[in-house]
Design an enzyme around this catalytic site. Structure first.
Site, mmCIF file in Angstrom:
data_model
loop_
_atom_site.group_PDB
_atom_site.id
_atom_site.type_symbol
_atom_site.label_atom_id
_atom_site.label_comp_id
_atom_site.label_asym_id
_atom_site.label_seq_id
_atom_site.Cartn_x
_atom_site.Cartn_y
_atom_site.Cartn_z
ATOM 1 N N CYS A 90 35.615 106.824 46.544
ATOM 2 C CA CYS A 90 35.114 105.481 46.176
ATOM 3 C C CYS A 90 34.993 104.605 47.407
ATOM 4 C CB CYS A 90 36.063 104.809 45.197
ATOM 5 S SG CYS A 90 36.491 105.855 43.823
ATOM 6 N N GLU A 140 37.928 100.466 38.382
ATOM 7 C CA GLU A 140 37.614 100.721 39.788
ATOM 8 C C GLU A 140 36.366 101.594 39.797
ATOM 9 O OE1 GLU A 140 36.865 102.452 42.724
ATOM 10 O OE2 GLU A 140 38.841 103.380 43.000
ATOM 11 N N LYS A 167 43.755 110.771 30.227
ATOM 12 C CA LYS A 167 42.635 111.697 29.995
ATOM 13 C C LYS A 167 42.043 111.974 31.374
ATOM 14 C CE LYS A 167 38.701 112.558 29.565
ATOM 15 N NZ LYS A 167 38.035 113.559 30.442
ATOM 16 N N GLU A 171 25.521 104.308 45.458
ATOM 17 C CA GLU A 171 26.610 105.186 45.869
ATOM 18 C C GLU A 171 26.155 106.641 45.724
ATOM 19 O OE1 GLU A 171 30.149 105.240 43.356
ATOM 20 O OE2 GLU A 171 31.364 105.099 45.173
HETATM 21 P P1 ADP Z 1 31.466 110.960 37.464
HETATM 22 O O1 ADP Z 1 30.118 110.433 37.089
HETATM 23 O O2 ADP Z 1 31.816 110.745 38.855
HETATM 24 O O3 ADP Z 1 31.765 112.325 36.912
HETATM 25 P P2 ADP Z 1 32.580 109.586 35.287
HETATM 26 O O4 ADP Z 1 32.636 108.125 35.302
HETATM 27 O O5 ADP Z 1 31.536 110.267 34.464
HETATM 28 O O6 ADP Z 1 32.500 110.024 36.778
HETATM 29 O O7 ADP Z 1 33.969 110.221 34.864
HETATM 30 C C1 ADP Z 1 35.196 109.636 35.149
HETATM 31 C C2 ADP Z 1 36.107 109.873 33.964
HETATM 32 O O8 ADP Z 1 35.514 109.245 32.829
HETATM 33 C C3 ADP Z 1 36.314 111.334 33.577
HETATM 34 O O9 ADP Z 1 37.654 111.527 33.156
HETATM 35 C C4 ADP Z 1 35.364 111.506 32.417
HETATM 36 O O10 ADP Z 1 35.775 112.525 31.523
HETATM 37 C C5 ADP Z 1 35.474 110.156 31.748
HETATM 38 N N1 ADP Z 1 34.337 109.808 30.873
HETATM 39 C C6 ADP Z 1 33.048 110.191 30.991
HETATM 40 N N2 ADP Z 1 32.310 109.685 29.986
HETATM 41 C C7 ADP Z 1 33.143 108.954 29.206
HETATM 42 C C8 ADP Z 1 32.976 108.167 28.019
HETATM 43 N N3 ADP Z 1 31.800 108.046 27.419
HETATM 44 N N4 ADP Z 1 34.070 107.538 27.524
HETATM 45 C C9 ADP Z 1 35.277 107.637 28.134
HETATM 46 N N5 ADP Z 1 35.489 108.375 29.240
HETATM 47 C C10 ADP Z 1 34.444 109.028 29.778
#
Ligand code: ADP
Length: 502
Positions: free
Chosen positions: A305, A271, A196, A404
């Site tokens: 990161c 990570e 995903k 960060e």
């Molecule tokens: P950022 O805050 O840097 O956008 P995220 O941690 O939100 O990073 O996103 C990293 C990945 O996690 C993306 O693929 C995003 O779609 C996914 N993601 C965001 N929210 C969820 C959730 N509640 N459950 C699973 N995956 C998620």
């Protein structure tokens, strides 16, 4: 905005990706077929350089996620994949590596436009991605077990076996590279995958999945479902038929992933970023250090990161380092991705607002701006630009020194001696990477051992993609290791076999 499926009740959709009814569509790859989301919903992708839509991706829901996991399960248990030798899996990865390089220009341009990073960086990322496939192609049939001495007429041995169906949730900052390290290692080990990618940038992942299909991976081995994190991501991470999970992204979402993994009693690799220090001693080679230190915070506009986001400078060097960095920062220019400037825009409006929020907070707290770069005059108005900025002296407990930022913001902090440097270096919740700059070999080793970080570089920072180097965090930077052979083993479980031969 289209109607959402009844399984997804969240009305608070992020503004970073808008749901639209139709458009030029990139589709999911499920069970070897390219197809739109079952609901027909799509997400509009906006180019970070000008904020304008340029294509759509599938906005997947429960039906798509379930079919992807089912396809991965079937491929793992019933397809030719389950019978394939490690050498054959390696050959497929090798072919994929070649196909990535044969499509190098297209992939680099796609990565650059999708994420906003300068084309030069897009090219470096695609080279590293191909290298991941090449590295794990060679590693696939070099996974050995152990024999364990046992008394009393027994012989024991271990073999490493794939977990089965692995889910991987990938962020937007290095889509191709992170896909490379996950796909290379997980498939070399014989697992099957459902990826995903991030809704903010994911096109290179879809294109490389298509190349994997062309390379001859059996259907269902590598599936990609795009969509919103809180919908497709949440559905995938809590799916009951997974055997293992990997996630790279924010600590907040990392917590959700680990909870979901716990719900299914499976393991996960996390990570979650860092606040990595570069420690500059009075005896360092400043000519060598300055360009590396600058690059470590502006690479990918600081959305890395392992960005070197804290510069710890020995007090007696402060004025000289400041003078040198000022010259460098003031010459830096942020511009659209295809201008190939020092840095591109940030990935989304949300991200640009977040970074601006950190800078405003620092200025409100009275932390001086020591130097700043510029945004190109003709950069498009709608783009998400941030000027590289050097703050200092930054109090070690301030938000700027602790959190960060994920933007081109460097915090300069003074230290008195070795002990003080170690205390400051370890004084955040994170522990991903560190750099030590010194001409004293013994000191470099003392520091490397004392700093709590998954990777420590001496008189350098980052190592050409670091495909071969185990990478991961201490403390709140996460757990588990990616890259190198440790990254390969991470996707396997040890089986112990005991023979009673009397
Ligand atoms: P950022 O805050 O840097 O956008 P995220 O941690 O939100 O990073 O996103 C990293 C990945 O996690 C993306 O693929 C995003 O779609 C996914 N993601 C965001 N929210 C969820 C959730 N509640 N459950 C699973 N995956 C998620």
């Amino acid at each position: 905005m289209t109607h959402l499926s009844s399984d997804f009740q969240n009305e608070e959709l992020p503004n970073r990706a808008r749901i639209v009814a139709q458009g030029r569509a990139w589709t999911n790859l499920i069970d070897g077929k390219f197809e739109p989301a079952a609901s027909g919903r799509t997400l509009e992708m906006l180019c970070p350089s000008d904020g304008r839509p340029f294509c759509t991706i599938a906005c997947s829901g429960p039906e798509d996620v379930n079919r992807a996991v089912d396809a991965a399960r079937t491929a793992f248990e019933q397809s030719s994949w389950s019978k394939m030798t490690a050498t054959e899996r390696g050959r497929l990865l090798h072919r994929l590596s070649q196909l990535v390089m044969e499509n190098f220009e297209e992939l680099a341009a796609l990565e650059s436009r999708d994420t906003g990073k300068p084309l030069r960086q897009g090219e470096a990322d695609i080279t590293a991605t191909a290298r991941y496939f090449e590295y794990y192609a060679g590693a696939a049939d070099k996974v050995h077990g152990e024999t364990i001495p046992l008394p009393g007429g027994f012989t024991a041995l271990t073999v490493r076996e794939p977990y089965g169906v692995v889910a991987s949730i990938i962020p937007w900052n290095y889509p191709a590279q992170i896909m490379g390290r996950v796909v290379g290692a997980a498939l070399a080990m014989g697992n099957t995958l459902v990826i995903k990618p991030a809704e903010d940038a994911c096109l290179s992942i879809l294109r490389i999945a298509e190349l994997a299909h062309d390379a001859g991976f059996p259907k269902g081995v590598l599936n990609v479902v795009t969509g919103l994190g809180e919908e497709a991501g949440a559905l995938l991470s809590s799916h009951p038929d997974l055997d293992y999970m990997t996630f790279t992204g924010s600590p907040e979402v990392g917590t959700l992933i680990q909870r979901a993994a716990a719900g299914n009693h499976i393991g996960c690799t996390l990570e979650l970023g860092g606040k990595s220090p570069q420690i500059l001693f009075g005896d360092a080679d400043l000519d060598a250090a300055m360009p590396v230190i600058t690059n470590a915070i502006i690479q990918n506009a600081g959305q890395t990161c392992s960005a070197g986001s804290r510069l710890l400078v020995q007090q007696n060097l402060w004025d000289e380092v400041l003078e040198r960095l000022k010259t460098r920062f003031e010459a830096l220019i942020a511009d659209r991705h295809d201008a190939n400037a020092d840095l591109g825009p940030l990935v989304t409006r949300n991200q640009a607002e977040r970074v601006a929020g950190f800078m405003a907070l620092a200025e409100d707290a009275g932390i001086p701006v020591l130097a700043a770069g510029t945004i190109a005059e003709d950069a498009p108005q709608g783009g998400y630009y941030a000027a590289p900025t050097l703050f200092g002296p930054v109090p070690s407990q301030s938000v700027l020194a602790q959190e960060e930022v994920f933007g081109p913001v460097l915090s300069m902090i003074a230290f008195s001696d070795e002990e003080d440097a170690i205390k400051l270096a370890n004084g955040t919740p994170y522990g991903l990477v560190a750099g030590v700059w010194t001409g004293d070999a013994a000191r470099s080793m003392r520091l490397a051992r004392a700093v709590r970080a998954g990777q420590v570089y001496v008189n350098g920072y980052g190592a050409g993609g670091g495909v071969e180097l185990p990478f991961g965090g201490f403390k709140k930077s996460g757990h588990g290791r990616e890259k190198g052979f440790e990254g390969l083993y991470e996707f396997s479980a040890t089986k112990t076999i005991v023979l009673n031969h009397g």
